[in-house]
Design a protein around this motif. Structure first.
Motif, PDB file in Angstrom:
ATOM      1  N   VAL A  23       0.829  -1.153  -0.101  1.00 53.80           N
ATOM      2  CA  VAL A  23      -0.083  -0.009   0.046  1.00 53.80           C
ATOM      3  C   VAL A  23       0.889   1.312  -0.011  1.00 53.80           C
ATOM      4  CG1 VAL A  23      -1.727   1.405   1.403  1.00 53.80           C
ATOM      5  CG2 VAL A  23      -1.931  -1.092   0.919  1.00 53.80           C
ATOM      6  N   LEU A  24       1.939   1.294   0.847  1.00 56.51           N
ATOM      7  CA  LEU A  24       2.878   2.534   0.825  1.00 56.51           C
ATOM      8  C   LEU A  24       3.411   2.784  -0.468  1.00 56.51           C
ATOM      9  CD1 LEU A  24       4.723   1.888   4.109  1.00 56.51           C
ATOM     10  CD2 LEU A  24       2.867   3.567   3.641  1.00 56.51           C
ATOM     11  N   GLU A 152       6.408  -9.682  -5.939  1.00 53.98           N
ATOM     12  CA  GLU A 152       6.818  -8.592  -6.685  1.00 53.98           C
ATOM     13  C   GLU A 152       5.480  -7.886  -7.182  1.00 53.98           C
ATOM     14  OE1 GLU A 152       8.205  -8.857 -11.219  1.00 53.98           O
ATOM     15  OE2 GLU A 152       8.873 -10.432 -10.114  1.00 53.98           O
ATOM     16  N   ASN A 153       4.355  -8.602  -7.534  1.00 47.79           N
ATOM     17  CA  ASN A 153       3.140  -7.611  -7.948  1.00 47.79           C
ATOM     18  C   ASN A 153       2.088  -7.091  -6.673  1.00 47.79           C
ATOM     19  OD1 ASN A 153       3.965  -8.132 -10.621  1.00 47.79           O
ATOM     20  ND2 ASN A 153       3.383 -10.198 -10.447  1.00 47.79           N
ATOM     21  N   GLY A 154       2.295  -7.850  -5.696  1.00 44.71           N
ATOM     22  CA  GLY A 154       1.115  -7.218  -4.648  1.00 44.71           C
ATOM     23  C   GLY A 154      -0.102  -8.082  -4.707  1.00 44.71           C
ATOM     24  N   VAL A 155      -1.002  -7.531  -4.461  1.00 49.25           N
ATOM     25  CA  VAL A 155      -2.348  -7.900  -4.652  1.00 49.25           C
ATOM     26  C   VAL A 155      -2.561  -8.382  -6.073  1.00 49.25           C
ATOM     27  CG1 VAL A 155      -4.743  -7.514  -4.350  1.00 49.25           C
ATOM     28  CG2 VAL A 155      -3.205  -6.698  -2.658  1.00 49.25           C
ATOM     29  N   ILE A 156      -3.011  -9.731  -6.317  1.00 51.82           N
ATOM     30  CA  ILE A 156      -3.000 -10.368  -7.844  1.00 51.82           C
ATOM     31  C   ILE A 156      -4.505 -10.561  -8.003  1.00 51.82           C
ATOM     32  CG2 ILE A 156      -0.568 -10.977  -7.967  1.00 51.82           C
ATOM     33  CD1 ILE A 156      -1.502 -13.718  -7.137  1.00 51.82           C
ATOM     34  N   ASN A 157      -5.429 -10.362  -7.282  1.00 51.78           N
ATOM     35  CA  ASN A 157      -6.886 -10.874  -7.336  1.00 51.78           C
ATOM     36  C   ASN A 157      -7.526  -9.677  -7.924  1.00 51.78           C
ATOM     37  OD1 ASN A 157      -9.715 -10.501  -6.880  1.00 51.78           O
ATOM     38  ND2 ASN A 157      -9.314 -12.688  -6.165  1.00 51.78           N
ATOM     39  N   PRO A 158      -7.975  -9.479  -9.172  1.00 50.40           N
ATOM     40  CA  PRO A 158      -8.331  -8.198  -9.831  1.00 50.40           C
ATOM     41  C   PRO A 158      -9.499  -7.429  -9.059  1.00 50.40           C
ATOM     42  CG  PRO A 158      -8.333 -10.056 -11.427  1.00 50.40           C
ATOM     43  CD  PRO A 158      -7.721 -10.484 -10.277  1.00 50.40           C
ATOM     44  N   GLU A 159     -10.396  -8.224  -8.504  1.00 47.89           N
ATOM     45  CA  GLU A 159     -11.456  -7.400  -7.738  1.00 47.89           C
ATOM     46  C   GLU A 159     -11.009  -7.018  -6.369  1.00 47.89           C
ATOM     47  OE1 GLU A 159     -14.523 -10.495  -6.996  1.00 47.89           O
ATOM     48  OE2 GLU A 159     -14.725 -10.909  -9.360  1.00 47.89           O
ATOM     49  N   LEU A 160     -10.056  -7.700  -5.549  1.00 52.22           N
ATOM     50  CA  LEU A 160      -9.555  -7.141  -4.485  1.00 52.22           C
ATOM     51  C   LEU A 160      -8.586  -6.025  -4.615  1.00 52.22           C
ATOM     52  CD1 LEU A 160      -8.926 -10.754  -2.802  1.00 52.22           C
ATOM     53  CD2 LEU A 160     -10.493  -8.843  -2.099  1.00 52.22           C
TER      54      LEU A 160
END
Length: 176
Positions: A23-24, A152-160
């Motif tokens: 998030v940062l 590497e990519n962080g949150v990967i679930n598109p909806e979330l």
């Protein structure tokens, strides 16, 4: 805007710390003070110990909050509660200043390996933090961390990810 951020965990592999760091990325680096709760280790709070004075680490934690404009945190969960490390810091600090969070605007988060996403500690924080000076502007819980997050990519679930990005945007708008 000066940000103080932390995860409610002392684990070197804290998934909540990973969520905070992700998030940062949405904020300028020069505005962030990312705390490590390991730097605030102190004796277990008790009334008897309190009579002998307050640990310097409790004053340092409160000072970090005082120097910030907003707080971004992700609460870890142990046995449907806050971690012992966070609770101990919170207990010491609240005896110095009951408004631990000093009326700062807060983005509150949680995550866990399970489907509830640290929901128990999130619910406790949502219920209790305002009484201790937190102005919770947004909250976000990430379920099933290992399925929905990539280092590497962080949150990967598109909806979330869409939900999180919308909450980050709303938080930014409300703290300007």
């Amino acid at each position: 805007m000066k940000i103080v951020a932390f995860a409610g965990s002392t684990s070197s592999t804290s998934i909540n710390r990973e969520l905070v760091k992700f998030v940062l990325r949405s904020f300028p680096d020069d505005t962030v003070n990312l705390l490590d709760l390991n730097d605030f280790e102190m004796p277990v709070f008790s009334v008897d110990r309190e009579k002998k004075g307050f640990p310097e680490q409790a004053h340092q934690f409160l000072a970090a909050i005082a120097e910030s404009d907003v707080i971004i945190c992700s609460m870890s969960e142990h046995n449907k509660n806050f971690t012992a490390a966070f609770k101990n810091i919170f207990d010491w600090c609240s005896r110095i200043n009951v408004k631990v969070f000093q009326d700062k605007k807060m983005f509150l988060m949680s995550t866990s390996p399970g489907g509830y996403g640290g929901g128990n500690s999130m619910a406790l924080a949502q219920k209790n933090f305002p009484a201790f000076g937190a102005d919770i502007i947004e909250s976000f819980s990430l379920p099933k961390f290992y399925e929905n997050f990539d280092e590497e990519n962080g949150v990967i679930n598109p909806e979330l990810l869409n939900e999180l990005n919308a909450k980050i945007a709303d938080f930014k708008q409300n703290v300007q």
